[in-house]
Write an enzyme that holds these catalytic residues in place. Structure first.
Site, mmCIF file in Angstrom:
data_model
loop_
_atom_site.group_PDB
_atom_site.id
_atom_site.type_symbol
_atom_site.label_atom_id
_atom_site.label_comp_id
_atom_site.label_asym_id
_atom_site.label_seq_id
_atom_site.Cartn_x
_atom_site.Cartn_y
_atom_site.Cartn_z
ATOM 1 C CD GLU A 120 6.818 5.221 2.115
ATOM 2 O OE1 GLU A 120 5.911 4.427 1.798
ATOM 3 O OE2 GLU A 120 6.696 6.458 2.041
ATOM 4 C CB VAL A 168 -0.911 0.009 1.244
ATOM 5 C CG1 VAL A 168 -1.597 1.360 1.365
ATOM 6 C CG2 VAL A 168 -1.920 -1.104 1.158
ATOM 7 C CB ALA A 169 3.592 2.281 2.238
ATOM 8 C CD GLU A 208 -1.595 6.136 -3.044
ATOM 9 O OE1 GLU A 208 -1.671 6.771 -2.024
ATOM 10 O OE2 GLU A 208 -0.796 5.187 -3.198
ATOM 11 C CG ASP A 219 -0.582 33.913 -40.920
ATOM 12 O OD1 ASP A 219 -0.164 33.211 -41.835
ATOM 13 O OD2 ASP A 219 -1.769 34.195 -40.727
ATOM 14 C CG ASP A 223 -5.355 35.436 -41.145
ATOM 15 O OD1 ASP A 223 -5.517 34.325 -41.688
ATOM 16 O OD2 ASP A 223 -4.962 36.432 -41.757
HETATM 17 P P1 ADP Z 1 -0.412 36.925 -46.350
HETATM 18 O O1 ADP Z 1 -0.798 35.512 -46.102
HETATM 19 O O2 ADP Z 1 1.032 37.197 -46.124
HETATM 20 O O3 ADP Z 1 -1.332 37.892 -45.653
HETATM 21 P P2 ADP Z 1 -2.018 37.229 -48.689
HETATM 22 O O4 ADP Z 1 -2.417 35.860 -49.069
HETATM 23 O O5 ADP Z 1 -3.014 38.069 -47.974
HETATM 24 O O6 ADP Z 1 -0.660 37.166 -47.896
HETATM 25 O O7 ADP Z 1 -1.588 38.005 -49.991
HETATM 26 C C1 ADP Z 1 -0.705 37.410 -50.880
HETATM 27 C C2 ADP Z 1 -0.574 38.185 -52.151
HETATM 28 O O8 ADP Z 1 -1.861 38.302 -52.759
HETATM 29 C C3 ADP Z 1 -0.099 39.616 -51.996
HETATM 30 O O9 ADP Z 1 1.291 39.710 -52.042
HETATM 31 C C4 ADP Z 1 -0.689 40.266 -53.201
HETATM 32 O O10 ADP Z 1 0.099 40.023 -54.334
HETATM 33 C C5 ADP Z 1 -1.991 39.565 -53.368
HETATM 34 N N1 ADP Z 1 -3.084 40.300 -52.724
HETATM 35 C C6 ADP Z 1 -3.297 40.482 -51.413
HETATM 36 N N2 ADP Z 1 -4.416 41.172 -51.181
HETATM 37 C C7 ADP Z 1 -4.932 41.459 -52.402
HETATM 38 C C8 ADP Z 1 -6.102 42.139 -52.853
HETATM 39 N N3 ADP Z 1 -6.980 42.666 -52.003
HETATM 40 N N4 ADP Z 1 -6.316 42.223 -54.173
HETATM 41 C C9 ADP Z 1 -5.454 41.670 -55.030
HETATM 42 N N5 ADP Z 1 -4.358 41.027 -54.689
HETATM 43 C C10 ADP Z 1 -4.074 40.905 -53.386
HETATM 44 MG MG MG Z 2 -3.509 37.383 -45.438
#
Ligand code: ADP
Ligand code: MG
Length: 975
Positions: free
Chosen positions: A786, A387-388, A392, A434, A717
């Site tokens: 123990e 036991v000791a 547990e 990101d 995101d």
């Molecule tokens: P991250 O993941 O770094 O935020 P994005 O995927 O948002 O990058 O953007 C990647 C690329 O897409 C940008 O470098 C640009 O070339 C193009 N891009 C981003 N936003 C827009 C937009 N609103 N309209 C057109 N092209 C865009």
């Molecule tokens: Mg983006």
């Protein structure tokens, strides 16, 4: 749950809803049916919130009243009708068709197989106005709120019962029986008390752990846009009923199963339901066979999936437990969550120790018998020893400590959604970050334009190049989803930066939009880094495009210069790409902008006129560089992931100090696509930066890093990050900016966008893991001591140095309290300077076990030595105190007892030891206790012997572990 359905028949009452008082915008209503009916009160609250114009509502089951705050346009009679409906008033004739009223929905409809109009009719929803609030209230009362079932935890009695059926308790029971059989009734009573006390303590701690764990997956979803009574409003997810009209927008989490009635480029990520990681395109006109699998029901959207693009309008078909995900949950509901790896390991360790101990106990008993000791006494000793010595509840140690860690994190605004995430956090080896929004602030500004061969700073936009600059910014503005909001511009930071620059040049957003109404748009998508819009105004048609410079430039044949259009020759193309590289090299996000006057189909994107490059600056988040550095110090690789081009990514990585040894290795995601998985697994871990990454690349990267054997954490995101967040061992949703989708799939949600939260989480994860090791070191080591005393005495041929009762006392006094307190140690100051633990190795390595046994042997040896000459009570007290002293040594593996930079003071441990010391004094000082424990007088010699027995092992063990501390600092903790 019913889908809509007939209302339950309730007796009509004389008393209905009464208005208690009414002020403009504020009403108090009363209804006796609210009284003592909390569920009805909640339904009433949700129903009132579903009235357009209502901003706040509450309903009390105690007072039987409801309080509403609302716009002046909301009338008392409307509120009365809604509250009445929510409380079961029979419906008055309303504008709904008879077909809608009937709704005989006992069996689920095949909504996906019906045309949208038929579904709308069957659900009684007017396709433009949505449900009338009173009808919605009635349905809510009938069908219940739109909530997913929560998993039920174990009850206190169930936990208590589990404690009483463990192996140590069975052993104790056997020991009690033997005691009674041999005339030791007092012993049996004491054993019973020990069992109950131990079970009580364990139940209390496990229950609080369980409460913490049950709260983990709860994230309150944000309200969703919906239509009720012809008005658009934000509805709490719980208030939705079948027939509600919901609006689908990018970033929202679909709140219920629903039939689409309109969709424009609507894409949805259904990975939560189907496992498919790429977004699925939805179509309101789609009708599929009744038996079509979920993944093919393109006319439907399902709860728990995320909108990634486009927009749509849908009618709710099922809520709560009736949704597809609700049904899956119901299937899983009864299943207890699987044990975390540590819990599993500790279970195993416990079983092994039990086995070893069993053999030792049998040996002690056997040797005693051979030496001619009476067998009942030997049997009792053997059982008490068992036991000791059995530590547990080892898995419970892990559960409790992990749960405590989670509570600690909650205090630091870190929401952990799974128990095992805590231990995995401590093992993270790679963090994928990101770029935009995590490392940078995502507050973009147009910092440069490249027009007609010239690079311009903002001050020069209105200069000689004004005409071309205006054309570029105008086109970029048209080709955007930015809207004017009360407090400035609403939209993505990239687009608002361009529109702001246009406004600064004197362009009027509203006028521009009015002149050029948008006819069609093709948004960015997997493998398409540009956005195109088609406009038709008095001047004819206009195609506007912005996006990745190389992609846009490839579609252009002309370019705009200060003196009109010119052909785009190879030299001009080269110059533009050189300018692009230069701008990107200054850490700017670069977009190309082009247009085509005279229209055509936007699908057919050719023959455009190049307008120029826009360079957007996105400041680094304060503290980002420091956070990266901290991760590197903690032995964690960092990788930056971005959709931007390599040069931009490279420049930002340099600013951040991303590479560990000065050389940034950038990998373009496009190059990954065609690589075989093995090559990818070999290549991916080499990179510091992944550029031009699309959402599906993210998943590919996570998988590749995992295939190379690493534990990966990933920030996201959201909208399209779901699959990657889910695939990573630790998916992290970043605070404010994160979408509901990200929060839903993430293992960890940080309250702020600050990377400091991530560092905190890793620190606490490591500290929790270290704390479990500390508890183990203490429990296994002291229990071993123990066993050694008893085994040693048996071998040497001494009488048993400790009575069964003393062994029980030792176990009760010296085990639980200090162990709990060790589980609560604050992080040691240097946890983030060590390496992460090895997740593939057990929490205690063979080296660790040897050390624990050695420490136990030293303590046990001292106790055994004290039996030569000292009074027997000194052995008992000495061993107990030595165990308590050992707790202090267990506080750190890398620092000695007197190190200045050792762990900070742990008041709980000091308190626990204090209580134990008081109990120990009582054992000697209180007559009945002393007799129960069979203790004789101590005397001065006994005191001295006790002190020596307690302190010599501490000194010896302290010196031995000091010798290995340096080495331990540079190794993984469980190496
Ligand atoms: P991250 O993941 O770094 O935020 P994005 O995927 O948002 O990058 O953007 C990647 C690329 O897409 C940008 O470098 C640009 O070339 C193009 N891009 C981003 N936003 C827009 C937009 N609103 N309209 C057109 N092209 C865009
Ligand atoms: Mg983006």
């Amino acid at each position: 749950m019913r889908t809509g359905g007939s209302l339950p028949a309730r007796p009509r009452r004389a008393v209905g809803v009464a208005i208690v008082h009414a002020l403009p915008g504020r009403y108090r209503l009363a209804d006796p049916r609210l009284r003592r009916a909390p569920e009805r009160a909640e339904a009433a609250r949700l129903a009132l919130l579903g009235v357009p114009g209502v901003t706040q509502a509450s309903a009390s089951a105690v007072t039987g009243t409801a309080l509403v705050r609302c716009a002046a346009s909301v009338t008392a009679s409307r509120l009365r009708a809604v509250l009445g409906a929510a409380l079961g008033d029979p419906p008055r004739a309303r504008s709904l068709s008879a077909a809608a009223r009937a709704q005989p929905c006992e069996e689920p409809h095949a909504w996906h197989a019906m045309p949208a109009e038929a579904a709308a009719a069957a659900l009684g929803c007017a396709p433009k106005r949505g449900l009338p609030p009173a009808e919605a209230a009635a349905r809510l009362a009938a069908g219940g709120p739109n909530l997913l079932a929560r998993t039920e935890g174990r009850s206190a009695t169930a936990i208590f019962a589990e404690q009483l059926t463990s192996v140590p308790v069975a052993l104790l029971g056997a020991s009690a029986v033997v005691s009674i059989a041999t005339g030791g009734l007092a012993d049996a009573v004491a054993i019973g008390a020990v069992v109950l006390l131990n079970a009580g303590i364990a139940t209390a701690t496990e229950r609080s752990a369980e409460r913490t764990i049950r709260g983990l997956s709860e994230v309150t979803p944000a309200p969703v846009p919906a239509m009720r009574g012809g008005k658009r409003m934000l509805l709490p997810v719980a208030a939705l009923v079948p027939g509600d009209l919901i609006l689908l927008e990018p970033g929202i989490l679909v709140p219920a199963d629903a039939r689409l009635i309109a969709a424009t480029d609507l894409t949805v990520n259904e990975s939560a339901l189907t496992g498919e990681s790429l977004p699925v395109t939805k179509d309101a006109a789609a009708r599929v066979p009744v038996e079509a699998p979920l993944g093919e029901r393109h006319g439907m959207v399902f709860r728990g999936t995320g909108v990634t693009g486009g927009s749509g309008l849908a009618i709710v078909t099922a809520t709560g437990a009736a949704t597809e995900i609700g049904r899956i949950q119901a299937l899983l509901g009864a299943v207890r969550p699987p044990q975390t790896p540590i819990e599993r390991q500790l279970g195993e360790v416990g079983r092994e120790l039990m086995l070893v101990n069993g053999v030792i106990c049998a040996a002690v008993g056997g040797i005693g018998l051979l030496r001619g000791q009476p067998w009942p006494e030997m049997l009792r000793s053997a059982i008490s020893l068992a036991v000791a010595a059995v530590p547990e509840g080892l898995p419970a140690v892990a559960t409790t400590t992990l749960a405590l860690g989670i509570q600690d994190m909650r205090h630091r605004q870190i929401l952990v959604r799974r128990l095992d995430a805590v231990e995995t956090l401590g093992a993270v080896e790679v963090v994928c970050l990101d770029k935009t929004g995590t490392l940078t602030a995502n507050r973009m500004a147009t910092a440069a334009l490249h027009l007609d061969g010239t690079l311009l700073a903002p001050a020069m936009f209105a200069g000689a190049h004004r005409g071309v600059a205006a054309a570029l910014l105008e086109t970029a503005t048209l080709c955007s989803d930015v809207e004017e909001a009360a407090d400035g511009l609403a939209g993505s930071p990239t687009e608002t930066a361009l529109v702001r620059a246009a406004q600064e040049l004197g362009l009027d957003l509203a006028r521009l939009r009015a002149c050029w109404p948008r006819e069609k748009a093709v948004s960015r998508a997997e493998g398409r880094k540009r956005m195109t819009t088609l406009h038709r105004g008095r001047g004819g048609a206009l195609l506007a495009m912005k996006g990745d410079p190389a992609e846009v430039l490839a579609l252009c044949t002309k370019r705009l210069t200060m003196s009109g259009e010119a052909t785009l020759d190879a030299k001009a193309r080269e110059a533009i790409m050189a300018a692009n590289d230069r701008m990107a090299g200054q850490a700017l996000r670069v977009l190309g902008v082009a247009r085509r006057q005279g229209g055509g189909d936007p699908q057919d994107e050719e023959g455009l006129t190049w307008l120029g490059l826009a360079g957007l600056a996105d400041p680094l988040r304060p503290g980002a560089a420091a956070a990266i550095h901290a991760l590197h110090v903690a032995g964690i690789r960092t990788m930056m992931i971005t959709g931007d081009q390599s040069a931009t990514a490279y420049a930002i990585a340099k600013e951040l100090g991303l590479p560990r040894d000065g050389e940034v290795r950038v990998l373009e995601a496009g190059a990954l696509r065609d690589l075989p998985p093995e090559a990818l697994a070999a290549l991916a871990p080499q990179a510091d930066v992944f550029a031009r990454v699309s959402p599906s690349n993210k998943l590919q990267i996570v998988r590749a890093l995992q295939a190379s054997g690493r534990i990966v954490a990933m920030t996201g995101d959201g909208i399209n990050d779901g699959p990657a967040l889910r695939a990573a061992e630790i998916g992290i949703a970043m605070g404010g900016a994160g979408t509901d989708v990200a929060r839903e799939v993430a293992d960890i949600v940080l309250a702020t966008d600050d990377l400091g939260g991530l560092i905190d989480a890793i620190e606490l994860g490591r500290a929790t893991y270290a704390n479990i090791r500390k508890v183990l070191r203490y429990l296994v080591g002291t229990n071993a001591s123990e066993t050694m005393v008893m085994l040693g005495a048996a071998i040497v041929g001494l009488p048993a140095p400790l009575t069964p009762m003393q062994l029980l006392w030792l176990n009760l006094v010296s085990d639980p309290l200090p162990a709990l307190a060790l589980g609560l140690e604050a992080p040691e100051p240097d946890v983030l300077e060590q390496l992460p633990h090895d997740p593939r190795a057990p929490i205690l390595s063979p080296t660790d076990f040897r050390r624990l046994l050695r420490e136990g042997a030293v303590i046990g040896g001292a106790a055994l030595a004290s039996t030569f000459g000292a009074p027997p009570a000194a052995t008992f007290h000495g061993l107990t105190l030595a165990q308590l002293a050992h707790a202090f040594l267990c506080r750190s593996e890398t620092h000695g007892l007197f190190d200045r930079d050792g762990p900070p003071m742990n008041a709980r441990l000091v308190g626990a030891i204090g209580i134990c010391l008081a109990l120990q004094a009582a054992a000697q000082g209180v007559g009945p206790l002393r007799r129960l424990l069979g203790l004789g007088p101590l005397g001065p010699a006994g005191f001295a012997a006790t002190a020596a027995t307690a302190l010599v092992p501490l000194a010896v063990n302290g010196i031995i572990s000091a010798a290995s501390q340096r080495r331990r600092q540079q190794e993984r903790p469980n190496a």
